[in-house]
Design an enzyme around this catalytic site. Structure first.
Site, PDB file in Angstrom:
ATOM      1  N   GLN A   1      33.049  -2.596   8.950  1.00 15.88           N
ATOM      2  CA  GLN A   1      31.745  -3.274   9.047  1.00 15.88           C
ATOM      3  C   GLN A   1      31.751  -4.568   8.260  1.00 15.88           C
ATOM      4  O   GLN A   1      31.140  -5.551   8.656  1.00 15.88           O
ATOM      5  CB  GLN A   1      30.633  -2.376   8.517  1.00 15.88           C
ATOM      6  CG  GLN A   1      30.168  -1.352   9.501  1.00 15.88           C
ATOM      7  CD  GLN A   1      29.819  -1.968  10.830  1.00 15.88           C
ATOM      8  OE1 GLN A   1      28.855  -2.699  10.946  1.00 15.88           O
ATOM      9  NE2 GLN A   1      30.610  -1.679  11.848  1.00 15.88           N
TER      10      GLN A   1
ATOM     11  N   HIS B   1      32.421  -7.834   9.946  1.00 18.20           N
ATOM     12  CA  HIS B   1      31.468  -8.371  10.921  1.00 18.20           C
ATOM     13  C   HIS B   1      30.928  -9.734  10.504  1.00 18.20           C
ATOM     14  O   HIS B   1      30.843 -10.662  11.298  1.00 18.20           O
ATOM     15  CB  HIS B   1      30.284  -7.425  11.097  1.00 18.20           C
ATOM     16  CG  HIS B   1      30.351  -6.653  12.370  1.00 18.20           C
ATOM     17  ND1 HIS B   1      30.424  -7.259  13.590  1.00 18.20           N
ATOM     18  CD2 HIS B   1      30.353  -5.328  12.599  1.00 18.20           C
ATOM     19  CE1 HIS B   1      30.464  -6.328  14.525  1.00 18.20           C
ATOM     20  NE2 HIS B   1      30.434  -5.152  13.950  1.00 18.20           N
TER      21      HIS B   1
ATOM     22  N   GLU C   1      22.105   1.622   9.708  1.00 18.93           N
ATOM     23  CA  GLU C   1      22.389   1.467  11.142  1.00 18.93           C
ATOM     24  C   GLU C   1      23.466   2.482  11.554  1.00 18.93           C
ATOM     25  O   GLU C   1      23.306   3.227  12.500  1.00 18.93           O
ATOM     26  CB  GLU C   1      22.876   0.034  11.382  1.00 18.93           C
ATOM     27  CG  GLU C   1      23.250  -0.233  12.820  1.00 18.93           C
ATOM     28  CD  GLU C   1      24.120  -1.471  12.990  1.00 18.93           C
ATOM     29  OE1 GLU C   1      24.605  -2.033  11.991  1.00 18.93           O
ATOM     30  OE2 GLU C   1      24.345  -1.858  14.159  1.00 18.93           O
TER      31      GLU C   1
ATOM     32  N   ASP D   1      31.595   2.120  18.368  1.00 10.03           N
ATOM     33  CA  ASP D   1      31.438   0.678  18.583  1.00 10.03           C
ATOM     34  C   ASP D   1      31.996   0.279  19.947  1.00 10.03           C
ATOM     35  O   ASP D   1      31.526  -0.676  20.558  1.00 10.03           O
ATOM     36  CB  ASP D   1      32.214  -0.101  17.512  1.00 10.03           C
ATOM     37  CG  ASP D   1      31.447  -0.166  16.204  1.00 10.03           C
ATOM     38  OD1 ASP D   1      30.246   0.128  16.215  1.00 10.03           O
ATOM     39  OD2 ASP D   1      32.065  -0.526  15.181  1.00 10.03           O
TER      40      ASP D   1
ATOM     41  N   HIS E   1     -18.318   3.776  34.154  1.00 12.83           N
ATOM     42  CA  HIS E   1     -17.263   4.788  34.260  1.00 12.83           C
ATOM     43  C   HIS E   1     -17.826   6.059  34.885  1.00 12.83           C
ATOM     44  O   HIS E   1     -17.229   6.662  35.760  1.00 12.83           O
ATOM     45  CB  HIS E   1     -16.704   5.145  32.863  1.00 12.83           C
ATOM     46  CG  HIS E   1     -15.727   4.156  32.312  1.00 12.83           C
ATOM     47  ND1 HIS E   1     -16.062   2.867  32.012  1.00 12.83           N
ATOM     48  CD2 HIS E   1     -14.403   4.294  32.015  1.00 12.83           C
ATOM     49  CE1 HIS E   1     -14.984   2.243  31.534  1.00 12.83           C
ATOM     50  NE2 HIS E   1     -13.965   3.090  31.542  1.00 12.83           N
TER      51      HIS E   1
HETATM   52  P1  NAD Z   1      25.749 -14.952  17.245  1.00 12.70           P
HETATM   53  O1  NAD Z   1      26.086 -15.133  18.677  1.00 12.70           O
HETATM   54  O2  NAD Z   1      24.721 -13.957  16.880  1.00 12.70           O
HETATM   55  O3  NAD Z   1      25.267 -16.350  16.640  1.00 12.70           O
HETATM   56  C1  NAD Z   1      25.904 -17.545  16.925  1.00 12.70           C
HETATM   57  C2  NAD Z   1      24.863 -18.622  17.100  1.00 12.70           C
HETATM   58  O4  NAD Z   1      24.087 -18.745  15.918  1.00 12.70           O
HETATM   59  C3  NAD Z   1      25.413 -19.977  17.377  1.00 12.70           C
HETATM   60  O5  NAD Z   1      25.646 -20.151  18.750  1.00 12.70           O
HETATM   61  C4  NAD Z   1      24.285 -20.890  16.870  1.00 12.70           C
HETATM   62  O6  NAD Z   1      23.465 -21.235  17.926  1.00 12.70           O
HETATM   63  C5  NAD Z   1      23.509 -20.038  15.901  1.00 12.70           C
HETATM   64  N1  NAD Z   1      23.605 -20.649  14.565  1.00 12.70           N
HETATM   65  C6  NAD Z   1      24.685 -20.654  13.755  1.00 12.70           C
HETATM   66  N2  NAD Z   1      24.405 -21.358  12.634  1.00 12.70           N
HETATM   67  C7  NAD Z   1      23.134 -21.805  12.750  1.00 12.70           C
HETATM   68  C8  NAD Z   1      22.266 -22.577  11.920  1.00 12.70           C
HETATM   69  N3  NAD Z   1      22.655 -23.019  10.742  1.00 12.70           N
HETATM   70  N4  NAD Z   1      21.033 -22.855  12.358  1.00 12.70           N
HETATM   71  C9  NAD Z   1      20.594 -22.381  13.553  1.00 12.70           C
HETATM   72  N5  NAD Z   1      21.383 -21.649  14.387  1.00 12.70           N
HETATM   73  C10 NAD Z   1      22.625 -21.366  13.984  1.00 12.70           C
HETATM   74  O7  NAD Z   1      27.139 -14.644  16.536  1.00 12.70           O
HETATM   75  P2  NAD Z   1      27.531 -14.334  15.049  1.00 12.70           P
HETATM   76  O8  NAD Z   1      27.055 -15.420  14.148  1.00 12.70           O
HETATM   77  O9  NAD Z   1      28.972 -14.033  15.093  1.00 12.70           O
HETATM   78  O10 NAD Z   1      26.733 -13.025  14.660  1.00 12.70           O
HETATM   79  C11 NAD Z   1      26.891 -11.797  15.302  1.00 12.70           C
HETATM   80  C12 NAD Z   1      26.036 -10.817  14.530  1.00 12.70           C
HETATM   81  O11 NAD Z   1      25.753  -9.669  15.304  1.00 12.70           O
HETATM   82  C13 NAD Z   1      26.673 -10.340  13.225  1.00 12.70           C
HETATM   83  O12 NAD Z   1      25.736 -10.535  12.200  1.00 12.70           O
HETATM   84  C14 NAD Z   1      26.907  -8.850  13.491  1.00 12.70           C
HETATM   85  O13 NAD Z   1      26.821  -8.097  12.314  1.00 12.70           O
HETATM   86  C15 NAD Z   1      25.786  -8.552  14.447  1.00 12.70           C
HETATM   87  N6  NAD Z   1      25.974  -7.354  15.283  1.00 12.70           N
HETATM   88  C16 NAD Z   1      24.972  -6.427  15.230  1.00 12.70           C
HETATM   89  C17 NAD Z   1      25.041  -5.290  16.023  1.00 12.70           C
HETATM   90  C18 NAD Z   1      23.898  -4.296  16.000  1.00 12.70           C
HETATM   91  O14 NAD Z   1      23.857  -3.406  16.842  1.00 12.70           O
HETATM   92  N7  NAD Z   1      22.972  -4.438  15.084  1.00 12.70           N
HETATM   93  C19 NAD Z   1      26.122  -5.107  16.911  1.00 12.70           C
HETATM   94  C20 NAD Z   1      27.117  -6.090  16.953  1.00 12.70           C
HETATM   95  C21 NAD Z   1      27.011  -7.230  16.141  1.00 12.70           C
END
Ligand code: NAD
Length: 431
Positions: free
Chosen positions: A255, A258, A322, A356, A415
């Site tokens: 985790q 991530h 979670e 996952d 009604h």
């Molecule tokens: P993401 O696709 O969620 O976010 C990427 C986007 O964030 C970019 O395209 C951009 O538009 C935006 N962004 C980045 N920096 C920014 C800023 N400064 N200002 C505004 N927008 C901005 O991808 P990620 O960042 O890799 O995150 C994936 C997340 O999903 C992780 O936090 C992971 O833990 C989470 N996740 C959660 C689950 C769940 O079931 N809860 C499952 C899988 C993944």
């Protein structure tokens, strides 16, 4: 990881806080993005894609040809793995189908309930730091089984302006054809309001970082539903002395890699050798390609040693993780006492990674304590239940007088009248 020995209950609330930025802080960043998308549609999507994903994109829509040839770019083993996961997720979610319900509540009064797929849904697939093609399966499969008619998928492009072929392949075998290269808050706004290329949907699904999660929450204040707040991932591992420190370390790191805003928590009541565990964590960490992310995440993470199992159960329910892994002999017994968790993994040989990817359960789960009130995504998330009723003349004669009585008591004369005019008509016909 910071260690806490028998922290007193008053300190739990503070101790168990997630390392997330408050919604009001993130909202300041996200609201202007959403407003801009509402105002200038695709043009805003292209601008933000350039700004946040570092790529200038002319055509936001992935072509059918790109989707069709995605499979050619993957090796056979990965394609087979995706297909096995597809099958297991399908089996588990198909089994969640509810039979239509039809029951006569009193003579001549029939009530029914039937599940209908939400007509238009939007699926968000995170892609910022890793292309989460497994999320495509987790969302697209139940959407298809539910019978959603229009399904749009959004995911941020890489620096070359492409989506990972595994995302496209997973979408293709799940029957998704409308795929848009856009991520972040701008993707959520596009699906909530609609743009020239992105259709407005009725409900938005999918995990994402804090910007995505905040955008979903803001969008839900307007005319769109969301699955739940599925933000930065987290795991709580509980282990007894029989657990292999290598297993505990691997589960925590799975985790931690991530994102830096993820959190991992280790809870134990027994003699798990903590120095051995810390050593194992750092040995495994060094081998990870994403070690920098995992290492930063570990700085926010906790080791909590408690007096007994009862206290551990209480703390876990308070944290509402979670993912919850029980690496202990009495895993089932412990799990039966849990009220708050997204998904529970039982026993030494059940790594969270199985859920996952491929065991069949859904990995889109409530984070940040939302498991106190929310479930993870399932088939239910993609359907709504419509109720029906049909009443015969005899049925209205049985039920009507009671409805008249209640309506009169609530002083809702119209009604009451809707029943009275019918009862009079039945009486006239029969006299
Ligand atoms: P993401 O696709 O969620 O976010 C990427 C986007 O964030 C970019 O395209 C951009 O538009 C935006 N962004 C980045 N920096 C920014 C800023 N400064 N200002 C505004 N927008 C901005 O991808 P990620 O960042 O890799 O995150 C994936 C997340 O999903 C992780 O936090 C992971 O833990 C989470 N996740 C959660 C689950 C769940 O079931 N809860 C499952 C899988 C993944």
């Amino acid at each position: 990881m910071k260690e806490f020995y028998n922290p007193n209950r008053e300190s739990w609330k503070e101790l168990l806080k997630r390392p997330t930025v408050s919604l009001s802080e993130i909202r300041k960043v996200v609201q202007p993005i959403m407003d801009q998308v509402l105002e200038s549609g695709d043009e805003a999507l292209k601008e933000y894609t350039h700004k946040f994903d570092g790529v200038a994109i002319e055509n936001l829509v992935v072509s059918t040809k790109e989707i069709e040839k995605a499979g050619d770019e993957l090796n056979k083993a990965l394609k087979t793995a995706i297909e096995v996961a597809h099958k297991n997720i399908t089996v588990f979610h198909e089994a969640q189908k509810l039979k239509p319900l039809k029951i006569e509540t009193m003579e001549g009064v029939v009530c029914e309930r039937k599940s209908i797929g939400i007509p238009k849904v939007g699926l968000y697939i995170p892609g910022g730091s890793a292309p989460l093609f497994s999320t495509v399966l987790m969302l697209a499969i139940p959407a298809k089984i539910a019978g959603c008619r229009e399904i749009v998928l959004c995911s941020p492009p890489d620096k070359q302006g492409n989506l990972h072929p595994a995302i496209l392949y997973a979408a293709q075998i799940s029957g998704i054809t409308k795929i848009i290269k856009v991520g972040g808050a701008q993707a959520i706004a596009a699906m909530a309001y609609g743009t020239e290329t992105v259709p407005k949907v009725d409900k938005i699904f999918g995990p994402g970082n804090q910007y995505v999660t905040a955008a979903k929450q803001l969008a839900s204040l307007e005319a769109v539903a969301i699955d739940m707040p599925a933000g930065p991932s987290e795991v709580l591992v509980y282990a007894d002395e029989g657990a292999d420190p290598a297993f505990i370390a691997a589960d925590l790191l799975s985790q931690a890699e991530h994102g830096v805003d993820s959190q991992v928590v280790f809870v134990t009541t027994s003699d798990v050798k903590l120095p051995e565990l810390q050593k194992e964590i750092y040995t495994q960490l060094r081998e990870l390609p994403r070690w920098e992310i995992a290492e930063r995440c570990l700085q926010n993470s906790l080791v909590i040693i408690l007096k007994n199992e009862e206290e551990a159960i209480e703390l876990i329910n308070e944290y509402a993780p979670e993912h919850l892994i029980f690496l202990c002999k009495n895993a089932r017994e412990m799990a039966d006492k849990i009220d708050n968790a997204g998904s529970i993994f039982l026993g030494y040989f059940t790594p969270e990674s199985a859920g996952d990817y491929a065991s069949g359960t859904n990995h889109t789960l409530p984070t940040n304590g939302a498991a106190r009130a929310y479930s993870g995504v399932s088939l239910d998330s993609f359907v709504k239940n419509i109720t029906y009723q049909e009443i015969t003349e005899k049925g209205l004669q049985n039920l009507g007088p009671h409805v008249e009585e209640m309506a009169a008591a609530e002083m809702l004369q119209a009604h009451k009248n809707a029943v009275s005019v019918r009862l009079k008509s039945i009486k006239k016909k029969r006299s």
